[in-house]
Scaffold this motif. Structure first.
Motif, short mmCIF file in Angstrom:
data_model
loop_
_atom_site.label_atom_id
_atom_site.label_comp_id
_atom_site.label_asym_id
_atom_site.label_seq_id
_atom_site.Cartn_x
_atom_site.Cartn_y
_atom_site.Cartn_z
N LYS A 2 -63.68 -16.95 -53.17
CA LYS A 2 -63.88 -16.40 -54.50
C LYS A 2 -63.00 -15.18 -54.64
O LYS A 2 -62.94 -14.34 -53.76
N THR A 5 -64.99 -11.76 -59.38
CA THR A 5 -66.38 -12.14 -59.63
C THR A 5 -66.91 -11.57 -60.94
O THR A 5 -68.03 -11.89 -61.33
N GLU A 43 -77.32 -9.98 -61.16
CA GLU A 43 -76.62 -11.24 -60.87
C GLU A 43 -77.53 -12.42 -61.19
O GLU A 43 -78.74 -12.38 -60.91
N ARG A 77 -64.14 -6.86 -60.44
CA ARG A 77 -64.98 -6.93 -59.24
C ARG A 77 -64.47 -8.10 -58.39
O ARG A 77 -64.19 -9.17 -58.92
N GLU A 79 -64.72 -10.04 -54.21
CA GLU A 79 -65.40 -10.14 -52.92
C GLU A 79 -64.33 -10.10 -51.83
O GLU A 79 -63.24 -10.66 -52.01
N ASN A 80 -64.61 -9.44 -50.73
CA ASN A 80 -63.74 -9.40 -49.56
C ASN A 80 -62.32 -8.98 -49.92
O ASN A 80 -61.37 -9.76 -49.83
N GLU A 122 -64.19 -3.88 -54.71
CA GLU A 122 -65.25 -4.57 -53.95
C GLU A 122 -66.41 -3.59 -53.88
O GLU A 122 -66.41 -2.65 -53.07
#
Length: 125
Positions: A2, A5, A43, A77, A79-80, A122
């Motif tokens: 992903k 986000t 979320e 935003r 992830e990782n 992140e």
């Protein structure tokens, strides 16, 4: 993997950030501070997890959006971030700085195809 986000923030130049904050507070009910305001949400997959989207006016003469010549910057935003940066390097995306870590997350800036500066975040949720 992903990548993006969600929208982490909308940042824009303003002739008078304090007056802009006050106008939005008075007329649209935003709970502003010198840093703008944060919109809290949850979320959908796990409603125990909160998220924030930042809204922030910057001084008209800020250098923060450079090298972009635009009056705005979008924060996405992700992830990782570390893994994403490695992938972006392989794809020859212009990376403007190193990852910086704060109490509220990790940040990095890149340029899109038209030279718009983009902030990747992140968050620590």
């Amino acid at each position: 993997m992903k990548k993006v986000t969600g929208i982490g923030g909308i940042l824009f130049k303003s002739k008078d950030p304090n007056a802009m904050n006050e106008w939005y507070k008075t007329h649209l009910g935003l709970e502003t501070s010198p840093y703008g305001t944060s919109f809290e949400w949850r979320e959908s997959e796990d409603t125990t997890k909160k998220g924030l989207t930042q809204w922030a006016p910057f001084a008209e003469n800020t250098k923060y959006f450079e090298p972009s010549e635009k009056d705005f910057m979008i924060n996405y935003r992700v992830e990782n971030l570390e893994a994403l940066v490695e992938e972006l390097k392989k794809e020859n995306v212009t990376i403007l700085d190193a990852i910086e870590t704060y109490d509220y997350g990790k940040f990095l800036h890149i340029l899109d195809l038209e030279g718009n500066k983009i902030q990747l975040w992140e968050p620590i949720d």
